[in-house]
Design a protein around this motif. Structure first.
Motif, mmCIF file in Angstrom:
data_model
loop_
_atom_site.group_PDB
_atom_site.id
_atom_site.type_symbol
_atom_site.label_atom_id
_atom_site.label_comp_id
_atom_site.label_asym_id
_atom_site.label_seq_id
_atom_site.Cartn_x
_atom_site.Cartn_y
_atom_site.Cartn_z
ATOM 1 N N LEU A 119 0.625 -1.706 0.283
ATOM 2 C CA LEU A 119 0.232 -0.036 0.394
ATOM 3 C C LEU A 119 1.046 1.159 -0.215
ATOM 4 N N SER A 120 2.067 1.263 1.090
ATOM 5 C CA SER A 120 2.883 2.195 1.038
ATOM 6 C C SER A 120 3.909 2.225 -0.748
ATOM 7 N N LEU A 121 4.198 1.727 -1.203
ATOM 8 C CA LEU A 121 4.744 1.565 -2.477
ATOM 9 C C LEU A 121 3.470 1.926 -3.581
ATOM 10 N N PHE A 122 3.136 1.335 -3.386
ATOM 11 C CA PHE A 122 1.911 2.221 -4.250
ATOM 12 C C PHE A 122 0.991 3.387 -3.755
ATOM 13 N N THR A 123 1.116 3.714 -2.915
ATOM 14 C CA THR A 123 0.512 4.975 -2.591
ATOM 15 C C THR A 123 1.544 6.296 -3.323
ATOM 16 N N TYR A 124 3.457 6.032 -2.863
ATOM 17 C CA TYR A 124 4.307 6.464 -3.415
ATOM 18 C C TYR A 124 3.654 6.670 -4.270
ATOM 19 N N PHE A 125 4.314 5.742 -5.990
ATOM 20 C CA PHE A 125 4.276 5.455 -7.083
ATOM 21 C C PHE A 125 3.317 7.033 -7.152
ATOM 22 N N VAL A 126 1.863 6.595 -7.228
ATOM 23 C CA VAL A 126 1.080 7.385 -7.739
ATOM 24 C C VAL A 126 0.647 8.771 -7.010
ATOM 25 N N PHE A 127 1.650 9.326 -6.416
ATOM 26 C CA PHE A 127 1.907 10.837 -6.075
ATOM 27 C C PHE A 127 3.008 11.091 -6.396
ATOM 28 N N ASP A 128 3.684 10.214 -6.187
ATOM 29 C CA ASP A 128 5.552 10.849 -7.197
ATOM 30 C C ASP A 128 5.269 10.677 -8.864
ATOM 31 N N ASN A 129 4.685 9.650 -8.912
ATOM 32 C CA ASN A 129 5.239 9.149 -10.384
ATOM 33 C C ASN A 129 3.165 10.166 -11.219
ATOM 34 N N LEU A 130 2.547 9.259 -10.904
ATOM 35 C CA LEU A 130 1.071 10.161 -11.526
ATOM 36 C C LEU A 130 0.729 11.641 -11.676
ATOM 37 N N LEU A 131 1.046 11.858 -10.147
ATOM 38 C CA LEU A 131 0.225 12.884 -10.023
ATOM 39 C C LEU A 131 1.486 14.390 -9.704
ATOM 40 N N GLY A 132 2.654 13.822 -9.790
ATOM 41 C CA GLY A 132 3.352 14.171 -9.766
ATOM 42 C C GLY A 132 3.875 15.257 -8.767
ATOM 43 N N VAL A 133 3.189 14.864 -7.409
ATOM 44 C CA VAL A 133 3.795 15.448 -6.279
ATOM 45 C C VAL A 133 4.814 15.005 -5.793
ATOM 46 N N PRO A 134 6.238 15.517 -5.679
ATOM 47 C CA PRO A 134 7.227 14.719 -5.525
ATOM 48 C C PRO A 134 6.891 14.366 -3.815
ATOM 49 N N LEU A 135 7.365 13.190 -3.481
ATOM 50 C CA LEU A 135 7.557 12.742 -2.117
ATOM 51 C C LEU A 135 9.041 12.099 -1.956
ATOM 52 N N PRO A 136 9.408 12.299 -0.588
ATOM 53 C CA PRO A 136 11.045 11.750 -0.141
ATOM 54 C C PRO A 136 11.414 10.739 -0.135
ATOM 55 N N GLY A 137 11.716 9.991 -1.297
ATOM 56 C CA GLY A 137 12.183 8.752 -0.858
ATOM 57 C C GLY A 137 13.108 7.795 -0.450
ATOM 58 N N GLY A 138 13.953 8.802 0.376
ATOM 59 C CA GLY A 138 14.939 8.045 1.613
ATOM 60 C C GLY A 138 16.033 7.543 1.022
ATOM 61 N N PRO A 139 16.358 6.034 1.508
ATOM 62 C CA PRO A 139 17.045 5.534 0.496
ATOM 63 C C PRO A 139 16.954 4.618 -0.187
ATOM 64 N N LEU A 140 15.351 4.387 -0.415
ATOM 65 C CA LEU A 140 15.080 4.033 -1.549
ATOM 66 C C LEU A 140 15.402 5.145 -3.009
ATOM 67 N N MET A 141 15.619 5.887 -2.966
ATOM 68 C CA MET A 141 15.512 6.989 -3.859
ATOM 69 C C MET A 141 16.098 6.872 -5.374
ATOM 70 N N GLY A 142 17.173 5.447 -5.132
ATOM 71 C CA GLY A 142 17.908 5.017 -6.459
ATOM 72 C C GLY A 142 16.846 4.391 -7.074
ATOM 73 N N VAL A 143 16.330 3.121 -6.066
ATOM 74 C CA VAL A 143 15.332 2.015 -6.008
ATOM 75 C C VAL A 143 14.013 2.113 -6.967
ATOM 76 N N LEU A 144 13.655 3.303 -6.790
ATOM 77 C CA LEU A 144 12.473 3.533 -6.568
ATOM 78 C C LEU A 144 12.549 4.404 -8.063
#
Length: 189
Positions: free
Chosen positions: A164-189
């Motif tokens: 659920l967290s990864l889905f929410t991150y993907f929707v906001f960051d990639n589809l809606l263009g609302v940047p969320l902090p990726g933290g240590p996973l920034m390069g992976v996602l």
């Protein structure tokens, strides 16, 4: 068989309740229509959300037609519409039903353990979102909330929370263009 009125009729018909007959005037009228306070709250929230959306600094060329302003506009307009419809209903005589508690026993004390656990989970997620990023902090938030609300599936809950967290991150960051902090996973996602 006819029934006699218990109070003698006045010049305008049967006697009206004291609250509506001028012995308190506006205050009594408002007390009988207390739902109008909810209408005012909805209007204020709608105006606040729309004002905030209008003052949001967004470059339309970078975001496209659907961006960070879309949801606040829809929510603000919805709040204004619901407030207006509720006000019309109240002014036409509509009344809210008294709270029956449905399946809640109103004689039982509040469950402060759950309230404190949820508060701790929310505060923890707010503190951890910066250093860990949204995917990890969001997963901890969802998992902690499920635990606080009584779920005890220790194998399934963390997996659902992570998904659920990864889905929410993907929707906001990639589809809606609302940047969320990726933290240590920034390069992976």
């Amino acid at each position: 068989m006819t029934t006699e009125p218990t109070e003698p009729p006045g010049p305008a018909g049967p006697a009206e309740p004291a609250a509506a007959s001028g012995g308190g005037g506006a205050r009594a009228w408002l007390r009988e229509r207390s739902e109008l306070g909810v209408c005012l709250l909805l209007f204020a929230l709608g105006v606040l959300v729309l004002t905030d959306a209008l003052t949001m600094d967004v470059d339309i060329a970078q975001r496209g037609p659907i961006g960070p302003r879309t949801v606040p506009f829809v929510v603000g307009a919805g709040l204004l519409l619901v407030g207006a419809l509720l006000a019309v209903d109240v002014l036409r005589g509509g009344r809210g039903e008294a709270e029956g508690g449905e399946d809640v026993d109103l004689d039982e004390p509040a469950d402060w353990r759950t309230v404190l656990l949820l508060t701790g989970v929310f505060l923890g997620a707010a503190v951890l979102i910066g250093p860990l990023g949204f995917p990890i902090a969001g997963a901890l938030l969802f998992w902690g909330a499920a635990y606080a609300l009584g779920s005890r599936h220790h194998g399934r809950d963390p997996l659902i929370a992570a998904g659920l967290s990864l889905f929410t991150y993907f929707v906001f960051d990639n589809l809606l263009g609302v940047p969320l902090p990726g933290g240590p996973l920034m390069g992976v996602l």
